[in-house]
Design a protein around this motif. Structure first.
Motif, mmCIF file in Angstrom:
data_model
loop_
_atom_site.group_PDB
_atom_site.id
_atom_site.type_symbol
_atom_site.label_atom_id
_atom_site.label_comp_id
_atom_site.label_asym_id
_atom_site.label_seq_id
_atom_site.Cartn_x
_atom_site.Cartn_y
_atom_site.Cartn_z
ATOM 1 N N GLY A 79 -6.098 -4.236 1.580
ATOM 2 C CA GLY A 79 -6.992 -3.006 2.247
ATOM 3 C C GLY A 79 -6.045 -2.646 3.441
ATOM 4 N N ASP A 80 -4.962 -3.194 3.998
ATOM 5 C CA ASP A 80 -4.134 -2.809 4.914
ATOM 6 C C ASP A 80 -3.533 -1.517 4.533
ATOM 7 O OD1 ASP A 80 -4.546 -4.760 6.677
ATOM 8 O OD2 ASP A 80 -2.681 -5.795 6.277
ATOM 9 N N ASN A 81 -2.991 -0.852 5.421
ATOM 10 C CA ASN A 81 -2.067 0.412 5.298
ATOM 11 C C ASN A 81 -0.848 -0.003 5.881
ATOM 12 O OD1 ASN A 81 -3.908 2.758 4.390
ATOM 13 N ND2 ASN A 81 -4.865 2.403 6.350
ATOM 14 N N ILE A 82 0.185 0.237 4.889
ATOM 15 C CA ILE A 82 1.632 -0.153 5.256
ATOM 16 C C ILE A 82 2.491 0.899 5.047
ATOM 17 C CG2 ILE A 82 1.307 -2.590 4.676
ATOM 18 C CD1 ILE A 82 2.732 -2.096 2.227
ATOM 19 N N TYR A 83 3.621 1.075 5.936
ATOM 20 C CA TYR A 83 4.568 2.258 5.723
ATOM 21 C C TYR A 83 5.515 1.823 5.123
ATOM 22 C CZ TYR A 83 1.592 4.138 9.397
ATOM 23 O OH TYR A 83 0.395 4.755 10.107
ATOM 24 N N ASN A 84 6.163 2.901 4.044
ATOM 25 C CA ASN A 84 7.460 2.850 3.619
ATOM 26 C C ASN A 84 8.490 3.329 4.689
ATOM 27 O OD1 ASN A 84 9.665 3.553 1.777
ATOM 28 N ND2 ASN A 84 8.387 3.620 0.117
ATOM 29 N N SER A 85 9.423 2.616 5.012
ATOM 30 C CA SER A 85 10.396 3.124 5.920
ATOM 31 C C SER A 85 11.249 4.146 5.566
ATOM 32 C CB SER A 85 11.185 1.859 6.509
ATOM 33 O OG SER A 85 10.399 0.888 7.129
ATOM 34 N N ARG A 86 11.411 4.136 4.129
ATOM 35 C CA ARG A 86 12.368 5.267 3.401
ATOM 36 C C ARG A 86 11.758 6.700 3.601
ATOM 37 N NH1 ARG A 86 13.190 7.161 -1.422
ATOM 38 N NH2 ARG A 86 11.702 5.737 -2.245
ATOM 39 N N THR A 87 10.438 6.680 3.204
ATOM 40 C CA THR A 87 9.826 7.969 2.878
ATOM 41 C C THR A 87 8.875 8.241 3.907
ATOM 42 O OG1 THR A 87 7.903 6.650 1.932
ATOM 43 C CG2 THR A 87 9.593 7.505 0.589
ATOM 44 N N GLY A 88 8.800 7.329 4.850
ATOM 45 C CA GLY A 88 7.833 7.733 6.067
ATOM 46 C C GLY A 88 6.265 7.702 5.707
ATOM 47 N N LYS A 89 5.897 7.338 4.342
ATOM 48 C CA LYS A 89 4.631 7.535 3.830
ATOM 49 C C LYS A 89 3.822 6.560 4.006
ATOM 50 C CE LYS A 89 4.933 11.022 0.316
ATOM 51 N NZ LYS A 89 5.691 11.171 -0.855
ATOM 52 N N LYS A 90 2.551 6.570 4.247
ATOM 53 C CA LYS A 90 1.490 5.476 4.503
ATOM 54 C C LYS A 90 0.939 5.267 2.930
ATOM 55 C CE LYS A 90 -2.328 5.907 6.773
ATOM 56 N NZ LYS A 90 -3.493 6.063 8.009
ATOM 57 N N VAL A 91 0.930 3.739 2.798
ATOM 58 C CA VAL A 91 0.184 3.420 1.503
ATOM 59 C C VAL A 91 -0.810 2.353 1.968
ATOM 60 C CG1 VAL A 91 2.060 4.397 -0.183
ATOM 61 C CG2 VAL A 91 1.982 1.814 1.099
ATOM 62 N N LYS A 92 -1.883 2.365 0.885
ATOM 63 C CA LYS A 92 -2.836 1.464 1.346
ATOM 64 C C LYS A 92 -2.750 0.203 0.228
ATOM 65 C CE LYS A 92 -8.009 1.001 1.320
ATOM 66 N NZ LYS A 92 -8.236 0.907 2.578
ATOM 67 N N VAL A 93 -2.955 -0.901 0.689
ATOM 68 C CA VAL A 93 -2.549 -2.034 -0.362
ATOM 69 C C VAL A 93 -4.110 -2.222 -0.951
ATOM 70 C CG1 VAL A 93 -2.186 -4.456 -0.544
ATOM 71 C CG2 VAL A 93 -0.732 -3.091 1.158
ATOM 72 N N GLY A 94 -4.190 -2.067 -2.264
ATOM 73 C CA GLY A 94 -5.461 -2.281 -2.931
ATOM 74 C C GLY A 94 -5.575 -3.319 -3.450
ATOM 75 N N ARG A 95 -4.524 -3.949 -3.967
ATOM 76 C CA ARG A 95 -4.544 -5.247 -4.587
ATOM 77 C C ARG A 95 -3.252 -5.904 -4.350
ATOM 78 N NH1 ARG A 95 -5.752 -5.694 -10.843
ATOM 79 N NH2 ARG A 95 -5.726 -8.042 -10.512
ATOM 80 N N LEU A 96 -3.596 -7.217 -3.866
ATOM 81 C CA LEU A 96 -2.513 -8.002 -3.522
ATOM 82 C C LEU A 96 -2.404 -9.310 -4.510
ATOM 83 C CD1 LEU A 96 -0.607 -8.210 -1.097
ATOM 84 C CD2 LEU A 96 -2.117 -9.543 0.052
ATOM 85 N N VAL A 97 -1.469 -9.710 -5.288
ATOM 86 C CA VAL A 97 -1.438 -10.632 -6.201
ATOM 87 C C VAL A 97 -0.242 -11.566 -6.271
ATOM 88 C CG1 VAL A 97 -2.842 -9.234 -7.798
ATOM 89 C CG2 VAL A 97 -0.276 -9.203 -8.008
ATOM 90 N N GLN A 98 -0.482 -12.792 -6.653
ATOM 91 C CA GLN A 98 0.477 -13.847 -6.533
ATOM 92 C C GLN A 98 0.727 -14.003 -8.109
ATOM 93 O OE1 GLN A 98 -0.531 -17.701 -4.651
ATOM 94 N NE2 GLN A 98 1.197 -16.654 -3.240
ATOM 95 N N MET A 99 1.985 -13.942 -8.592
ATOM 96 C CA MET A 99 2.421 -13.891 -10.217
ATOM 97 C C MET A 99 2.691 -15.126 -10.673
ATOM 98 S SD MET A 99 1.726 -10.703 -10.444
ATOM 99 C CE MET A 99 2.620 -10.606 -12.479
ATOM 100 N N HIS A 100 2.417 -15.235 -11.888
ATOM 101 C CA HIS A 100 2.894 -16.509 -12.741
ATOM 102 C C HIS A 100 3.317 -15.817 -13.904
ATOM 103 C CE1 HIS A 100 1.311 -19.583 -15.619
ATOM 104 N NE2 HIS A 100 2.864 -19.731 -15.395
ATOM 105 N N ALA A 101 4.563 -15.611 -13.957
ATOM 106 C CA ALA A 101 5.077 -14.716 -15.164
ATOM 107 C C ALA A 101 4.151 -13.251 -15.374
ATOM 108 C CB ALA A 101 5.334 -15.588 -16.371
ATOM 109 N N ASP A 102 3.649 -13.206 -16.566
ATOM 110 C CA ASP A 102 2.622 -12.162 -16.771
ATOM 111 C C ASP A 102 1.086 -12.220 -16.536
ATOM 112 O OD1 ASP A 102 2.282 -13.541 -18.864
ATOM 113 O OD2 ASP A 102 3.296 -12.373 -20.211
ATOM 114 N N GLN A 103 0.794 -13.409 -15.826
ATOM 115 C CA GLN A 103 -0.448 -13.471 -15.385
ATOM 116 C C GLN A 103 -0.460 -13.415 -13.850
ATOM 117 O OE1 GLN A 103 -0.333 -17.111 -17.924
ATOM 118 N NE2 GLN A 103 -2.328 -17.420 -17.373
#
Ligand code: GDP
Length: 696
Positions: A338-362
């Protein structure tokens, strides 16, 4: 959720193809409880190892894309970044290395240190990654972990020290002998999950004693306490662990462990060593860039502190079933769903809709990621290598990205393939900065560019499989460059009268070769002879000319423009006038700088049985190779040579047939070097013909 960053390990597994990296990763995931069954690599049972998520990879049996997987060992969270072994995908390795804190070097007990291990090792050195070695396949006939350890010292210049010896090798391989505990370890149960410690069998005792002494000698260099304890005969296991960790972290020591992944021996002890000796995120200094108070770029060390402003780095993109998956590493602060984070290169703000921890393709949804973590974001549009922050522009230091050296034309079969190809190329270029596309102005074809034949081949296949784009590919072409060799002063006035208003710009300075292959623009104008607002226009004008040189029609590199003086007019000067002046000046001056053509030269390392030394050498000589070094060891020879890329097409077949398939080679971009006269003539002629055809 409480969490201690000192427990976290971000590690990579790097290895030569076939040394057993996939098998080992699979076993690690099994023992750490991430997967519940062990599958054979190469999908003999139709499933395939968990880490190989791409169909293509399964088929080729090499890991192309690096996936990050999260697991836990004895309360220590571990992120494993899979680093590909093939050298054509060097950028993947480099990107993975950037986010690792430590690594395991997997070696085959029979084949030992091979040419690819050397390439990967060079990269690890560049990124200052502490590592430990795992000598795998101790069960194979010809296995000799001590010899592999010697090779680590001789060929890779490591201070490699065995902290284990095998409990038998080849058919007799049963487990390992731990030189710190001075006990033998066997791995029982159906999958080697039961660890049984016991006394060292009589027949290995003398060797174990001798090796322990050697080990203590080497390790005590890192601890005065241990050194004293040795003299007083009061050594404890803990003292040794502390010293080994210290030596490993400072990269002055490479502890060597061993076993057989396939036979389920030694893997758990390797995990113990990862946790004991490899760094946690706070042991490593990671630099970033930000704009300081005076407006200048400054570097600072990232803190790894959750309380500090968030800084993260996107190191890998994947196109998943649910949209773009972006792997990131957090260097400080936290990211919450749910956080808003900024892309330093583009200066654009993006919302973190989903945050996941990966286990290969799961994947596993999580609420928060902390400093040091490696996690993935969903549906966030960005490019690989981008940095994220909480608002202030911060960039995690840029990575070493080599220029593409080879290109080929791709022609889609129909409109549908055309659209699919565009989609695919858009994706691949985002994922991989060494893969680029460009329109060939003469032919109108789309060109794809990369680091080698295999690199481009893989993307052609992915286009077909993942994007159903039917394309025909042209012959691969080498990317040449050109540059000037002499300094040439300029004094150029651009003057034009069109109706009422005119254009006026005067620039004075020098164009000269630069040693580093880059374009430099030095502004030394004083007294406001050119108003500062027009200076960028001059730079832009010169830059716009570099795409196509006037000598052989290839990109210009290694140019320095020093702007010393000039003049402007209150009414007639403009950005446009200064840009035009720079362009016309470049056109006029370039030939006076005595331009030459440059060709890409690769560092080629060929390794094979010594009896083929003559054959290997002659294949390199026939290709204008210049030998950089030869090492011979135990019946094997390795020759490193600089060879022009244009001579390397089809080399795989040549080296195979001239050494009965016993030699192998790796290749890595080395430098651009002046093309020989014959090639230069050919390029000049081709360029003249193209120009003539264009003028008809
Ligand atoms: P990678 O290319 O480094 O990922 O290597 P793989 O894990 O695909 O292994 C290459 C081959 O070596 C496969 O046929 C494995 O079954 C085999 N292999 C892996 N580890 C061992 C081992 O410890 N002992 C033996 N004998 N074979 C192994």
């Amino acid at each position: 959720m409480s969490r201690e960053i000192s427990k976290l390990r971000n590690i990579g597994i790097s290895a030569h193809i076939d040394s057993g990296k996939t098998t080992l990763t699979e076993r690690i995931l099994f023992y750490t409880g991430r997967i519940h069954a062990i599958h054979e690599v190469r999908g003999k049972d139709g499933v395939g190892a968990t880490m190989d998520s791409m169909e293509l990879e399964r088929e080729r049996g090499i890991t192309i894309a690096s996936a990050a997987t999260h697991t836990e060992w004895n309360g220590h969270p571990i992120n494993i970044i899979d680093t590909p072994g093939h050298v054509d995908f060097t950028i993947e390795v480099e990107r993975a290395l950037r986010v690792l804190d430590g690594a395991m070097l997997v070696l085959c007990a029979v084949a030992g240190v091979q040419s690819q291990s050397m390439t990967v090792d060079r990269q690890m050195k560049r990124y200052k990654v502490p590592r430990l070695a795992f000598v795998n396949k101790c069960d194979r006939s010809g296995a000799n972990p001590a010899r592999v350890t010697d090779q680590l010292c001789e060929k890779l210049k490591h201070n490699a020290v065995m902290i284990q010896i095998p409990l038998g090798v080849e058919h007799d391989h049963e487990g390992i002998i731990d030189l710190i505990r001075m006990q033998a370890c066997r791995f029982e149960g159906e999958n080697g999950e039961k660890i049984v410690w016991g006394e060292i069998p009589e027949k290995y005792k003398i060797e174990a004693e001798a090796r322990r002494e050697q080990m203590l000698d080497a390790v005590s260099m890192f601890s005065d306490e241990l050194m004293e304890a040795i003299l007083e005969d009061k050594v404890t296991e803990e003292m040794i662990h502390v010293a080994v960790r210290k030596g490993t972290l400072s990269r002055d020591l490479t502890p060597v462990l061993m076993g057989s992944a396939y036979k389920n021996r030694g893997v758990q002890l390797l995990l113990d060593a990862v946790v004991r000796y490899l760094p946690d995120p706070t042991d490593v200094d990671n630099e970033a860039f930000r704009v300081g108070k005076d407006g200048e770029e400054e570097t600072f060390i990232l803190s790894n502190n959750d309380a500090d402003p968030m800084v993260a780095h996107a190191f890998k993109l994947e196109d998943g079933a649910y949209g773009q998956l972006t792997y990131i590493r957090l260097y400080q602060g936290t990211i919450r769903k749910g956080d808003n984070i900024y892309n330093s290169r583009t200066g654009k703000k993006v919302k973190v809709g989903r945050l996941v921890q990966m286990h290969a393709d799961q994947m596993e949804d999580i609420e928060v990621a902390h400093s040091g973590d490696i996690v993935a974001l969903f549906g966030v549009d960005c490019a690989s290598g981008d940095s994220f922050s909480d608002g202030t522009p911060v960039s995690v230091s840029s990575m070493h990205v080599p220029d593409p050296v080879i290109s080929l034309a791709v022609v889609p079969a129909d409109n549908k393939s055309q659209a699919n190809m565009a989609k695919a190329l858009n994706r691949f270029t985002k994922e991989d900065p060494t893969f680029q596309t460009m329109k060939d102005e003469e032919t109108g074809d789309t060109l794809i560019m990369g680091m080698g034949e295999l690199h481009l081949e893989v993307y052609l296949e992915r286009m077909k499989r993942e994007y159903s784009a039917e394309v025909t590919a042209g012959k691969p072409k080498v990317s040449y460059r050109e540059t000037i060799t002499q300094s040439t002063p300029f004094d150029y006035t651009h003057r034009k009268q069109t109706g009422g208003s005119g254009q006026y710009a005067k620039i004075v300075g020098t164009m000269e070769p630069s040693d580093d292959g880059e374009f430099h623009f030095d502004n030394k104008v004083s007294g406001g002879n050119i108003p500062t607002e027009y200076i960028p226009a001059v730079e832009k004008g010169f830059l716009s000319m570099l795409g196509k040189g006037a000598f052989v029609g290839h990109p210009v590199q290694g140019l320095r423009v020093i702007l010393e003086d000039g003049n402007s007019h209150a009414v007639d000067s403009s950005d446009q006038a200064f840009q035009s002046a720079a362009r016309a000046c470049f056109r006029e001056q370039y030939g006076r700088g005595k331009p030459i053509a440059l060709e890409p030269v690769m560092m080629v390392s060929v390794e094979g049985p010594s009896e083929f030394q003559g054959e290997i050498l002659s294949t390199l000589m026939q290709r204008r190779g210049i030998v950089q070094g030869t090492t011979e060891d135990d019946g094997f020879v390795r020759i490193d040579a600089h060879v022009p890329l244009s001579e390397m097409f089809g080399y795989a077949t040549v080296i195979r047939s001239s050494t009965q398939g016993k030699a192998e080679y790796t290749m890595e971009f080395a430098k651009y070097a002046p093309a020989p006269a014959e090639l230069t003539e050919k390029l000049v002629k081709e360029f003249a013909e193209k120009k003539a055809a264009g003028n008809k």
